[in-house]
Design a protein around this motif. Structure first.
Motif, PDB file in Angstrom:
ATOM      1  N   ILE A   1      -5.350   2.331   7.263  1.00 20.03           N
ATOM      2  CA  ILE A   1      -5.647   1.301   7.875  1.00 20.03           C
ATOM      3  C   ILE A   1      -4.629   0.424   8.643  1.00 20.03           C
ATOM      4  O   ILE A   1      -3.869   0.080   8.609  1.00 20.03           O
TER       5      ILE A   1
ATOM      6  N   ARG B   1      -9.775   3.801  11.489  1.00 23.10           N
ATOM      7  CA  ARG B   1      -9.169   3.153  10.617  1.00 23.10           C
ATOM      8  C   ARG B   1      -8.654   1.851  11.819  1.00 23.10           C
ATOM      9  O   ARG B   1      -7.395   1.211  11.285  1.00 23.10           O
TER      10      ARG B   1
ATOM     11  N   LEU C   1      -7.570   5.473   2.730  1.00 21.70           N
ATOM     12  CA  LEU C   1      -8.329   4.708   4.094  1.00 21.70           C
ATOM     13  C   LEU C   1      -8.026   3.270   3.584  1.00 21.70           C
ATOM     14  O   LEU C   1      -7.075   2.731   4.573  1.00 21.70           O
ATOM     15  N   GLN C   2      -7.960   2.774   2.261  1.00 32.35           N
ATOM     16  CA  GLN C   2      -7.330   1.265   2.672  1.00 32.35           C
ATOM     17  C   GLN C   2      -5.780   0.801   2.549  1.00 32.35           C
ATOM     18  O   GLN C   2      -5.111  -0.028   2.521  1.00 32.35           O
TER      19      GLN C   2
ATOM     20  N   ASN D   1     -11.488  -2.429  12.500  1.00 31.47           N
ATOM     21  CA  ASN D   1     -10.949  -3.498  11.567  1.00 31.47           C
ATOM     22  C   ASN D   1     -10.242  -4.002  13.268  1.00 31.47           C
ATOM     23  O   ASN D   1      -9.607  -5.489  12.924  1.00 31.47           O
TER      24      ASN D   1
ATOM     25  N   VAL E   1      -2.210   3.905  11.613  1.00 33.82           N
ATOM     26  CA  VAL E   1      -3.193   5.036  11.829  1.00 33.82           C
ATOM     27  C   VAL E   1      -2.149   6.119  12.392  1.00 33.82           C
ATOM     28  O   VAL E   1      -2.998   7.551  12.692  1.00 33.82           O
TER      29      VAL E   1
END
Length: 376
Positions: free
Chosen positions: A245, A106, A241-242, A109, A196
């Motif tokens: 993150i 997570r 997840l989306q 990015n 997160v």
């Protein structure tokens, strides 16, 4: 010849010791096999060798070499703990790996969440988090703390999220907490990392809830297996997840944290024999359900699910007194927190898809208790 015979004896003894280790119990064998496969995929990942089979290639590339090796070590440690029959601790290394991995994935990015021109942190491409971050800045600066946010629906304004949602406050307090250990933290970077942190905590809540729930029916060992597998799917499911993150402090990340702890403490309340502990855990479950109502509309699922389960227990005469104590204490704290938000009892009583529905079930149970337990 004697040397050869000695070598054969030593090899036979070594094989016997290995057999004795791996077959000590089913858990040792399971963890050892999983460690072997983890090492296998890790080596192929490191060497960049393709297995030529679609799903095997996907599995190999599922994690980085470091995470594969870390998983192998965790499984080996779990196997050793199982060998020495430390069943309560044998899943701990895997859970640590799982929590570490979800944080790594997570935050993968995070390097792209910096403004190339200024070097400042920025949020991901989602609209709502910018509102929560702005509110967090206003809390930090002590500005625009009125009930009307004039920057929304200008020039009329709209109800301020500062007074109706916990997310801006959660971002602010994450910033205050981390700043005690680091001077490099900013409010924006706290907002980047906040989802997160919330999700890692929610995973812990889910794991213990499932362990507690399945321990009603299964052994502790089987309950740990089920909780671990379910947590694995929860951590890696794309739809979660989306929304959890780094750089996207959406309501789901904080809401799911309250969600699973509400279910956890409700399940713990049912496991108690002491009336005092039933009430304490019930109150805690209601507190977390109420806290979720200050974050995300998904809190309705808590009240609908638990009310239906409680009603079925009532219909089938399952632990009627415990059912009433736990559910009553749960709703007591939940309704108080909900009342602090709505400022009126009417929306609560008429909320037939959430608290109002749960209160109607409690009302039926109370009438039944008064009529058949007290007077007759």
């Amino acid at each position: 010849m004697e040397d050869d015979e000695g070598t054969i004896k030593i090899n036979a003894q070594s094989l016997e010791k290995m057999k004795k280790y791996f077959l000590k119990n089913n858990f040792v064998l399971m963890f050892s096999l999983l460690a072997f496969f983890s090492l296998f995929f890790g080596i192929f990942n490191i060497l960049g060798i393709s297995l030529k089979v679609g799903f095997l290639v996907q599995i190999t590339n599922l994690f980085t070499p470091f995470l594969w090796i870390f998983l192998t070590i965790s499984l080996v440690i779990s196997g050793i703990l199982a060998y020495f029959e430390k069943y309560k601790l044998m899943f701990l290394p895997i859970i640590i790996w799982l929590l570490f991995t979800t944080a790594v994935i997570r935050t993968s990015n995070i390097s792209g969440l910096k403004n190339e021109a200024t070097g400042d942190w920025v949020l991901g491409p989602d609209l709502d988090p910018f509102l929560y971050l702005r509110n967090a800045f206003e809390i930090s600066e002590g500005k625009n703390l009125g009930k009307i946010d004039m920057m929304r629906y200008a020039p009329l304004g709209a109800a301020s999220y500062i007074h109706s949602n916990l997310m801006p406050w959660a971002i602010f307090y994450i910033y205050k907490f981390i700043s005690m250990f680091s001077n490099d933290i900013s409010l924006t970077s706290a907002a980047v990392i906040a989802p997160v942190i919330f999700f890692v905590i929610s995973t812990i809540g889910l794991f213990f809830f499932l362990y507690t729930l399945f321990s009603f029916k299964f052994s502790k060992e089987k309950s740990l297996i089920i909780a671990t597998i379910a947590s694995f799917f929860y951590v890696f499911i794309p739809s979660m997840l989306q929304r959890t993150i780094a750089g996207v402090p959406e309501l789901e990340s904080l809401g799911m944290m309250w969600f699973w702890f509400a279910f956890l403490f409700f399940a713990l309340a049912w496991k108690q024999d002491s009336k005092r502990r039933m009430i304490i855990y019930g109150l805690l479950a209601g507190f977390f359900a109420g806290a979720m109502s200050w974050v995300w509309g998904g809190y309705r699922y808590i009240y609908m699910t638990l009310a239906l389960a409680v009603f079925l227990c009532f219909i089938f005469n399952i632990e009627k007194r415990k059912n009433l104590i736990v559910f009553g204490s749960f709703l007591f704290s939940g309704v108080i927190i909900e009342l602090a938000k709505t400022k009126s009892i009417i929306p609560i009583l008429t909320g037939f898809s959430d608290v109002g529905f749960a209160l109607s079930i409690l009302f039926i149970m109370l009438i039944n208790f008064i009529l058949f337990e007290i007077f007759f």
